[in-house]
Design a protein around this motif. Structure first.
Motif, PDB file in Angstrom:
ATOM      1  N   TYR A 135      82.023 -57.656 -16.935  1.00  0.00           N
ATOM      2  CA  TYR A 135      82.668 -57.674 -18.245  1.00  0.00           C
ATOM      3  C   TYR A 135      84.094 -57.177 -18.083  1.00  0.00           C
ATOM      4  O   TYR A 135      84.443 -56.561 -17.074  1.00  0.00           O
ATOM      5  CB  TYR A 135      81.915 -56.789 -19.255  1.00  0.00           C
ATOM      6  CG  TYR A 135      82.054 -55.305 -18.997  1.00  0.00           C
ATOM      7  CD1 TYR A 135      83.028 -54.550 -19.650  1.00  0.00           C
ATOM      8  CD2 TYR A 135      81.216 -54.659 -18.101  1.00  0.00           C
ATOM      9  CE1 TYR A 135      83.149 -53.192 -19.423  1.00  0.00           C
ATOM     10  CE2 TYR A 135      81.323 -53.304 -17.854  1.00  0.00           C
ATOM     11  CZ  TYR A 135      82.297 -52.565 -18.526  1.00  0.00           C
ATOM     12  OH  TYR A 135      82.436 -51.222 -18.280  1.00  0.00           O
ATOM     13  N   TYR A 147      85.590 -61.119 -21.806  1.00  0.00           N
ATOM     14  CA  TYR A 147      84.392 -61.821 -21.356  1.00  0.00           C
ATOM     15  C   TYR A 147      83.294 -60.843 -20.960  1.00  0.00           C
ATOM     16  O   TYR A 147      83.535 -59.650 -20.703  1.00  0.00           O
ATOM     17  CB  TYR A 147      84.710 -62.716 -20.153  1.00  0.00           C
ATOM     18  CG  TYR A 147      84.966 -61.921 -18.886  1.00  0.00           C
ATOM     19  CD1 TYR A 147      83.935 -61.694 -17.979  1.00  0.00           C
ATOM     20  CD2 TYR A 147      86.211 -61.357 -18.620  1.00  0.00           C
ATOM     21  CE1 TYR A 147      84.145 -60.935 -16.834  1.00  0.00           C
ATOM     22  CE2 TYR A 147      86.434 -60.604 -17.493  1.00  0.00           C
ATOM     23  CZ  TYR A 147      85.398 -60.402 -16.599  1.00  0.00           C
ATOM     24  OH  TYR A 147      85.614 -59.634 -15.482  1.00  0.00           O
ATOM     25  N   GLU A 149      79.274 -61.343 -18.679  1.00  0.00           N
ATOM     26  CA  GLU A 149      78.229 -62.212 -18.130  1.00  0.00           C
ATOM     27  C   GLU A 149      76.998 -61.377 -17.836  1.00  0.00           C
ATOM     28  O   GLU A 149      77.101 -60.213 -17.425  1.00  0.00           O
ATOM     29  CB  GLU A 149      78.693 -62.903 -16.844  1.00  0.00           C
ATOM     30  CG  GLU A 149      79.745 -63.963 -17.044  1.00  0.00           C
ATOM     31  CD  GLU A 149      79.938 -64.830 -15.809  1.00  0.00           C
ATOM     32  OE1 GLU A 149      79.025 -64.871 -14.961  1.00  0.00           O
ATOM     33  OE2 GLU A 149      81.005 -65.457 -15.697  1.00  0.00           O
ATOM     34  N   HIS A 165      71.140 -67.289 -17.951  1.00  0.00           N
ATOM     35  CA  HIS A 165      72.445 -66.751 -17.581  1.00  0.00           C
ATOM     36  C   HIS A 165      73.392 -67.008 -18.744  1.00  0.00           C
ATOM     37  O   HIS A 165      73.530 -68.151 -19.186  1.00  0.00           O
ATOM     38  CB  HIS A 165      73.001 -67.397 -16.314  1.00  0.00           C
ATOM     39  CG  HIS A 165      74.349 -66.866 -15.940  1.00  0.00           C
ATOM     40  ND1 HIS A 165      75.520 -67.405 -16.438  1.00  0.00           N
ATOM     41  CD2 HIS A 165      74.725 -65.826 -15.145  1.00  0.00           C
ATOM     42  CE1 HIS A 165      76.552 -66.722 -15.967  1.00  0.00           C
ATOM     43  NE2 HIS A 165      76.093 -65.772 -15.177  1.00  0.00           N
ATOM     44  N   ARG A 167      77.271 -66.392 -20.497  1.00  0.00           N
ATOM     45  CA  ARG A 167      78.670 -65.964 -20.462  1.00  0.00           C
ATOM     46  C   ARG A 167      79.210 -66.034 -21.882  1.00  0.00           C
ATOM     47  O   ARG A 167      79.048 -67.040 -22.582  1.00  0.00           O
ATOM     48  CB  ARG A 167      79.517 -66.835 -19.540  1.00  0.00           C
ATOM     49  CG  ARG A 167      80.995 -66.385 -19.497  1.00  0.00           C
ATOM     50  CD  ARG A 167      81.797 -67.170 -18.486  1.00  0.00           C
ATOM     51  NE  ARG A 167      83.228 -66.858 -18.559  1.00  0.00           N
ATOM     52  CZ  ARG A 167      83.835 -65.889 -17.873  1.00  0.00           C
ATOM     53  NH1 ARG A 167      83.117 -65.133 -17.049  1.00  0.00           N
ATOM     54  NH2 ARG A 167      85.132 -65.682 -17.998  1.00  0.00           N
ATOM     55  N   GLU A 169      82.787 -65.462 -24.105  1.00  0.00           N
ATOM     56  CA  GLU A 169      84.242 -65.372 -24.006  1.00  0.00           C
ATOM     57  C   GLU A 169      84.839 -65.269 -25.402  1.00  0.00           C
ATOM     58  O   GLU A 169      84.313 -65.853 -26.363  1.00  0.00           O
ATOM     59  CB  GLU A 169      84.831 -66.606 -23.323  1.00  0.00           C
ATOM     60  CG  GLU A 169      84.406 -66.803 -21.892  1.00  0.00           C
ATOM     61  CD  GLU A 169      85.012 -68.065 -21.291  1.00  0.00           C
ATOM     62  OE1 GLU A 169      84.893 -68.223 -20.054  1.00  0.00           O
ATOM     63  OE2 GLU A 169      85.599 -68.870 -22.038  1.00  0.00           O
TER      64      GLU A 169
END
Length: 327
Positions: A135, A147, A149, A165, A167, A169
């Motif tokens: 992050y 961001y 993840e 998974h 992510r 943003e």
């Protein structure tokens, strides 16, 4: 007559010269909730510097807990808080309802909707703690952004499972939040991958007069301040390729853009009874039958990823078009 001054956004180089730490402008900060039933939940606080602030709860599936626009909280908050439900889901179980709340609850991936065939309400994934991989703030890209993840696994020996998974943003200085999720079957056997993104809006975004549209066509509204009963879920087909659901109310607009290649449906649900006040926007991967259960869905080979993409854009309700194709 005094000349009109126009403000321009300073460049990254100029900002570095003006502040001691760029986190003064935009930041992701990590902390642990410590009060009551929320105690111990790992959380990331995002502040874009453009009026959008939100919490990502890694300890609850990397979902979004709070979300505010220009200092006003728009996410629905439940009396239960951001708790973890008991890990005892089983046949007919409605554990989801004991922890449901916040801006986003991710549902799936073995099941969504009503309990059926041994699966709990909205599946096994909701509120599963995730492993946070990374992050921070990335100023060194063409589009500076915040961001994080992470990854969560739902699995049982002999029963297989799924790996997500995620992510997230948010462009620095912007009003946009993006999710990119990749889900795959883990275990030896093919299995379905189902997803329902349970976005929950509250007052003042929901109030008397709020309107909802899908791909430019009116769906619901103007809504009343209260209703006497919980509304039955409704299902609409999304436009091919990419779809947009727009909600306007209380002086704000929130628009959900998503890839309908893997989320071809939009489900709407609301409970506007007094002291409830939740309005849910739910892009989903699978249709709903008349009895409230899922229609059939194909099995996916283990290790073959399915990608889900959603973008959320905030704006003030004004008469002129807002940047970001929100209208």
């Amino acid at each position: 007559m005094t000349a009109k001054r126009t403000a321009t956004a300073p460049t990254k180089k100029a900002l570095r010269a003006r502040v001691g730490d760029l986190r003064q402008v935009a930041s992701v900060r990590r902390f642990i909730l410590s009060d009551g039933p929320e105690a111990g939940i790992e959380t990331l606080a995002f502040s874009t510097g453009g009026g959008l602030d939100f919490w990502v709860t890694a300890g609850r599936g990397m979902d979004i807990a709070t979300l505010s626009w220009r200092g006003i909280q728009l996410a629905w908050q439940s009396p239960a808080g951001f708790r973890l439900p008991p890990a005892t889901a089983g046949t007919g179980d409605r554990t989801f309802n004991r922890a449901f709340g916040g801006f986003l609850n991710t549902c799936g991936f073995d099941h969504v909707r009503q309990p059926a065939e041994g699966n709990p309400l909205h599946g096994s994934a909701p509120f599963t703690p995730a492993r946070l991989n990374s992050y921070g703030e990335d100023w060194n890209t063409a589009e500076p952004l915040l961001y994080c993840e992470g990854e969560l696994v739902v699995w049982a020996f002999g029963g297989g499972g799924h790996r997500l998974h995620r992510r997230i943003e948010a462009p620095i200085g912007g009003s946009t939040l993006r999710f990119v999720d990749t889900v795959e079957v883990i275990g030896p056997d093919p299995a379905p991958i189902m997803a329902l993104y349970h976005f929950n809006l509250g007052y003042p975004l929901h109030q008397e007069g709020t309107e909802i549209s899908l791909d430019g066509d009116p769906l619901v509204g103007p809504l009343p301040r209260h209703e006497q009963a919980t509304a039955q879920p409704t299902l609409r087909a999304a436009s091919p390729g990419r779809s947009v659901c727009r909600v306007e109310g209380g002086g704000s607009i929130i628009a959900f853009h998503w890839s309908s290649d893997t989320l071809p449906w939009l489900q709407l649900w609301r409970d506007l009874r007094p002291r409830c006040g939740v309005l849910s926007i739910e892009p989903c991967s699978i249709a709903r039958s008349e009895d409230g259960r899922n229609t059939s869905t194909p099995c996916i080979e283990p290790g073959r990823p399915v990608r889900f993409e959603i973008e959320v854009i905030l704006a003030d309700a004004v008469s002129h078009p807002y940047p970001g194709n929100i209208r």
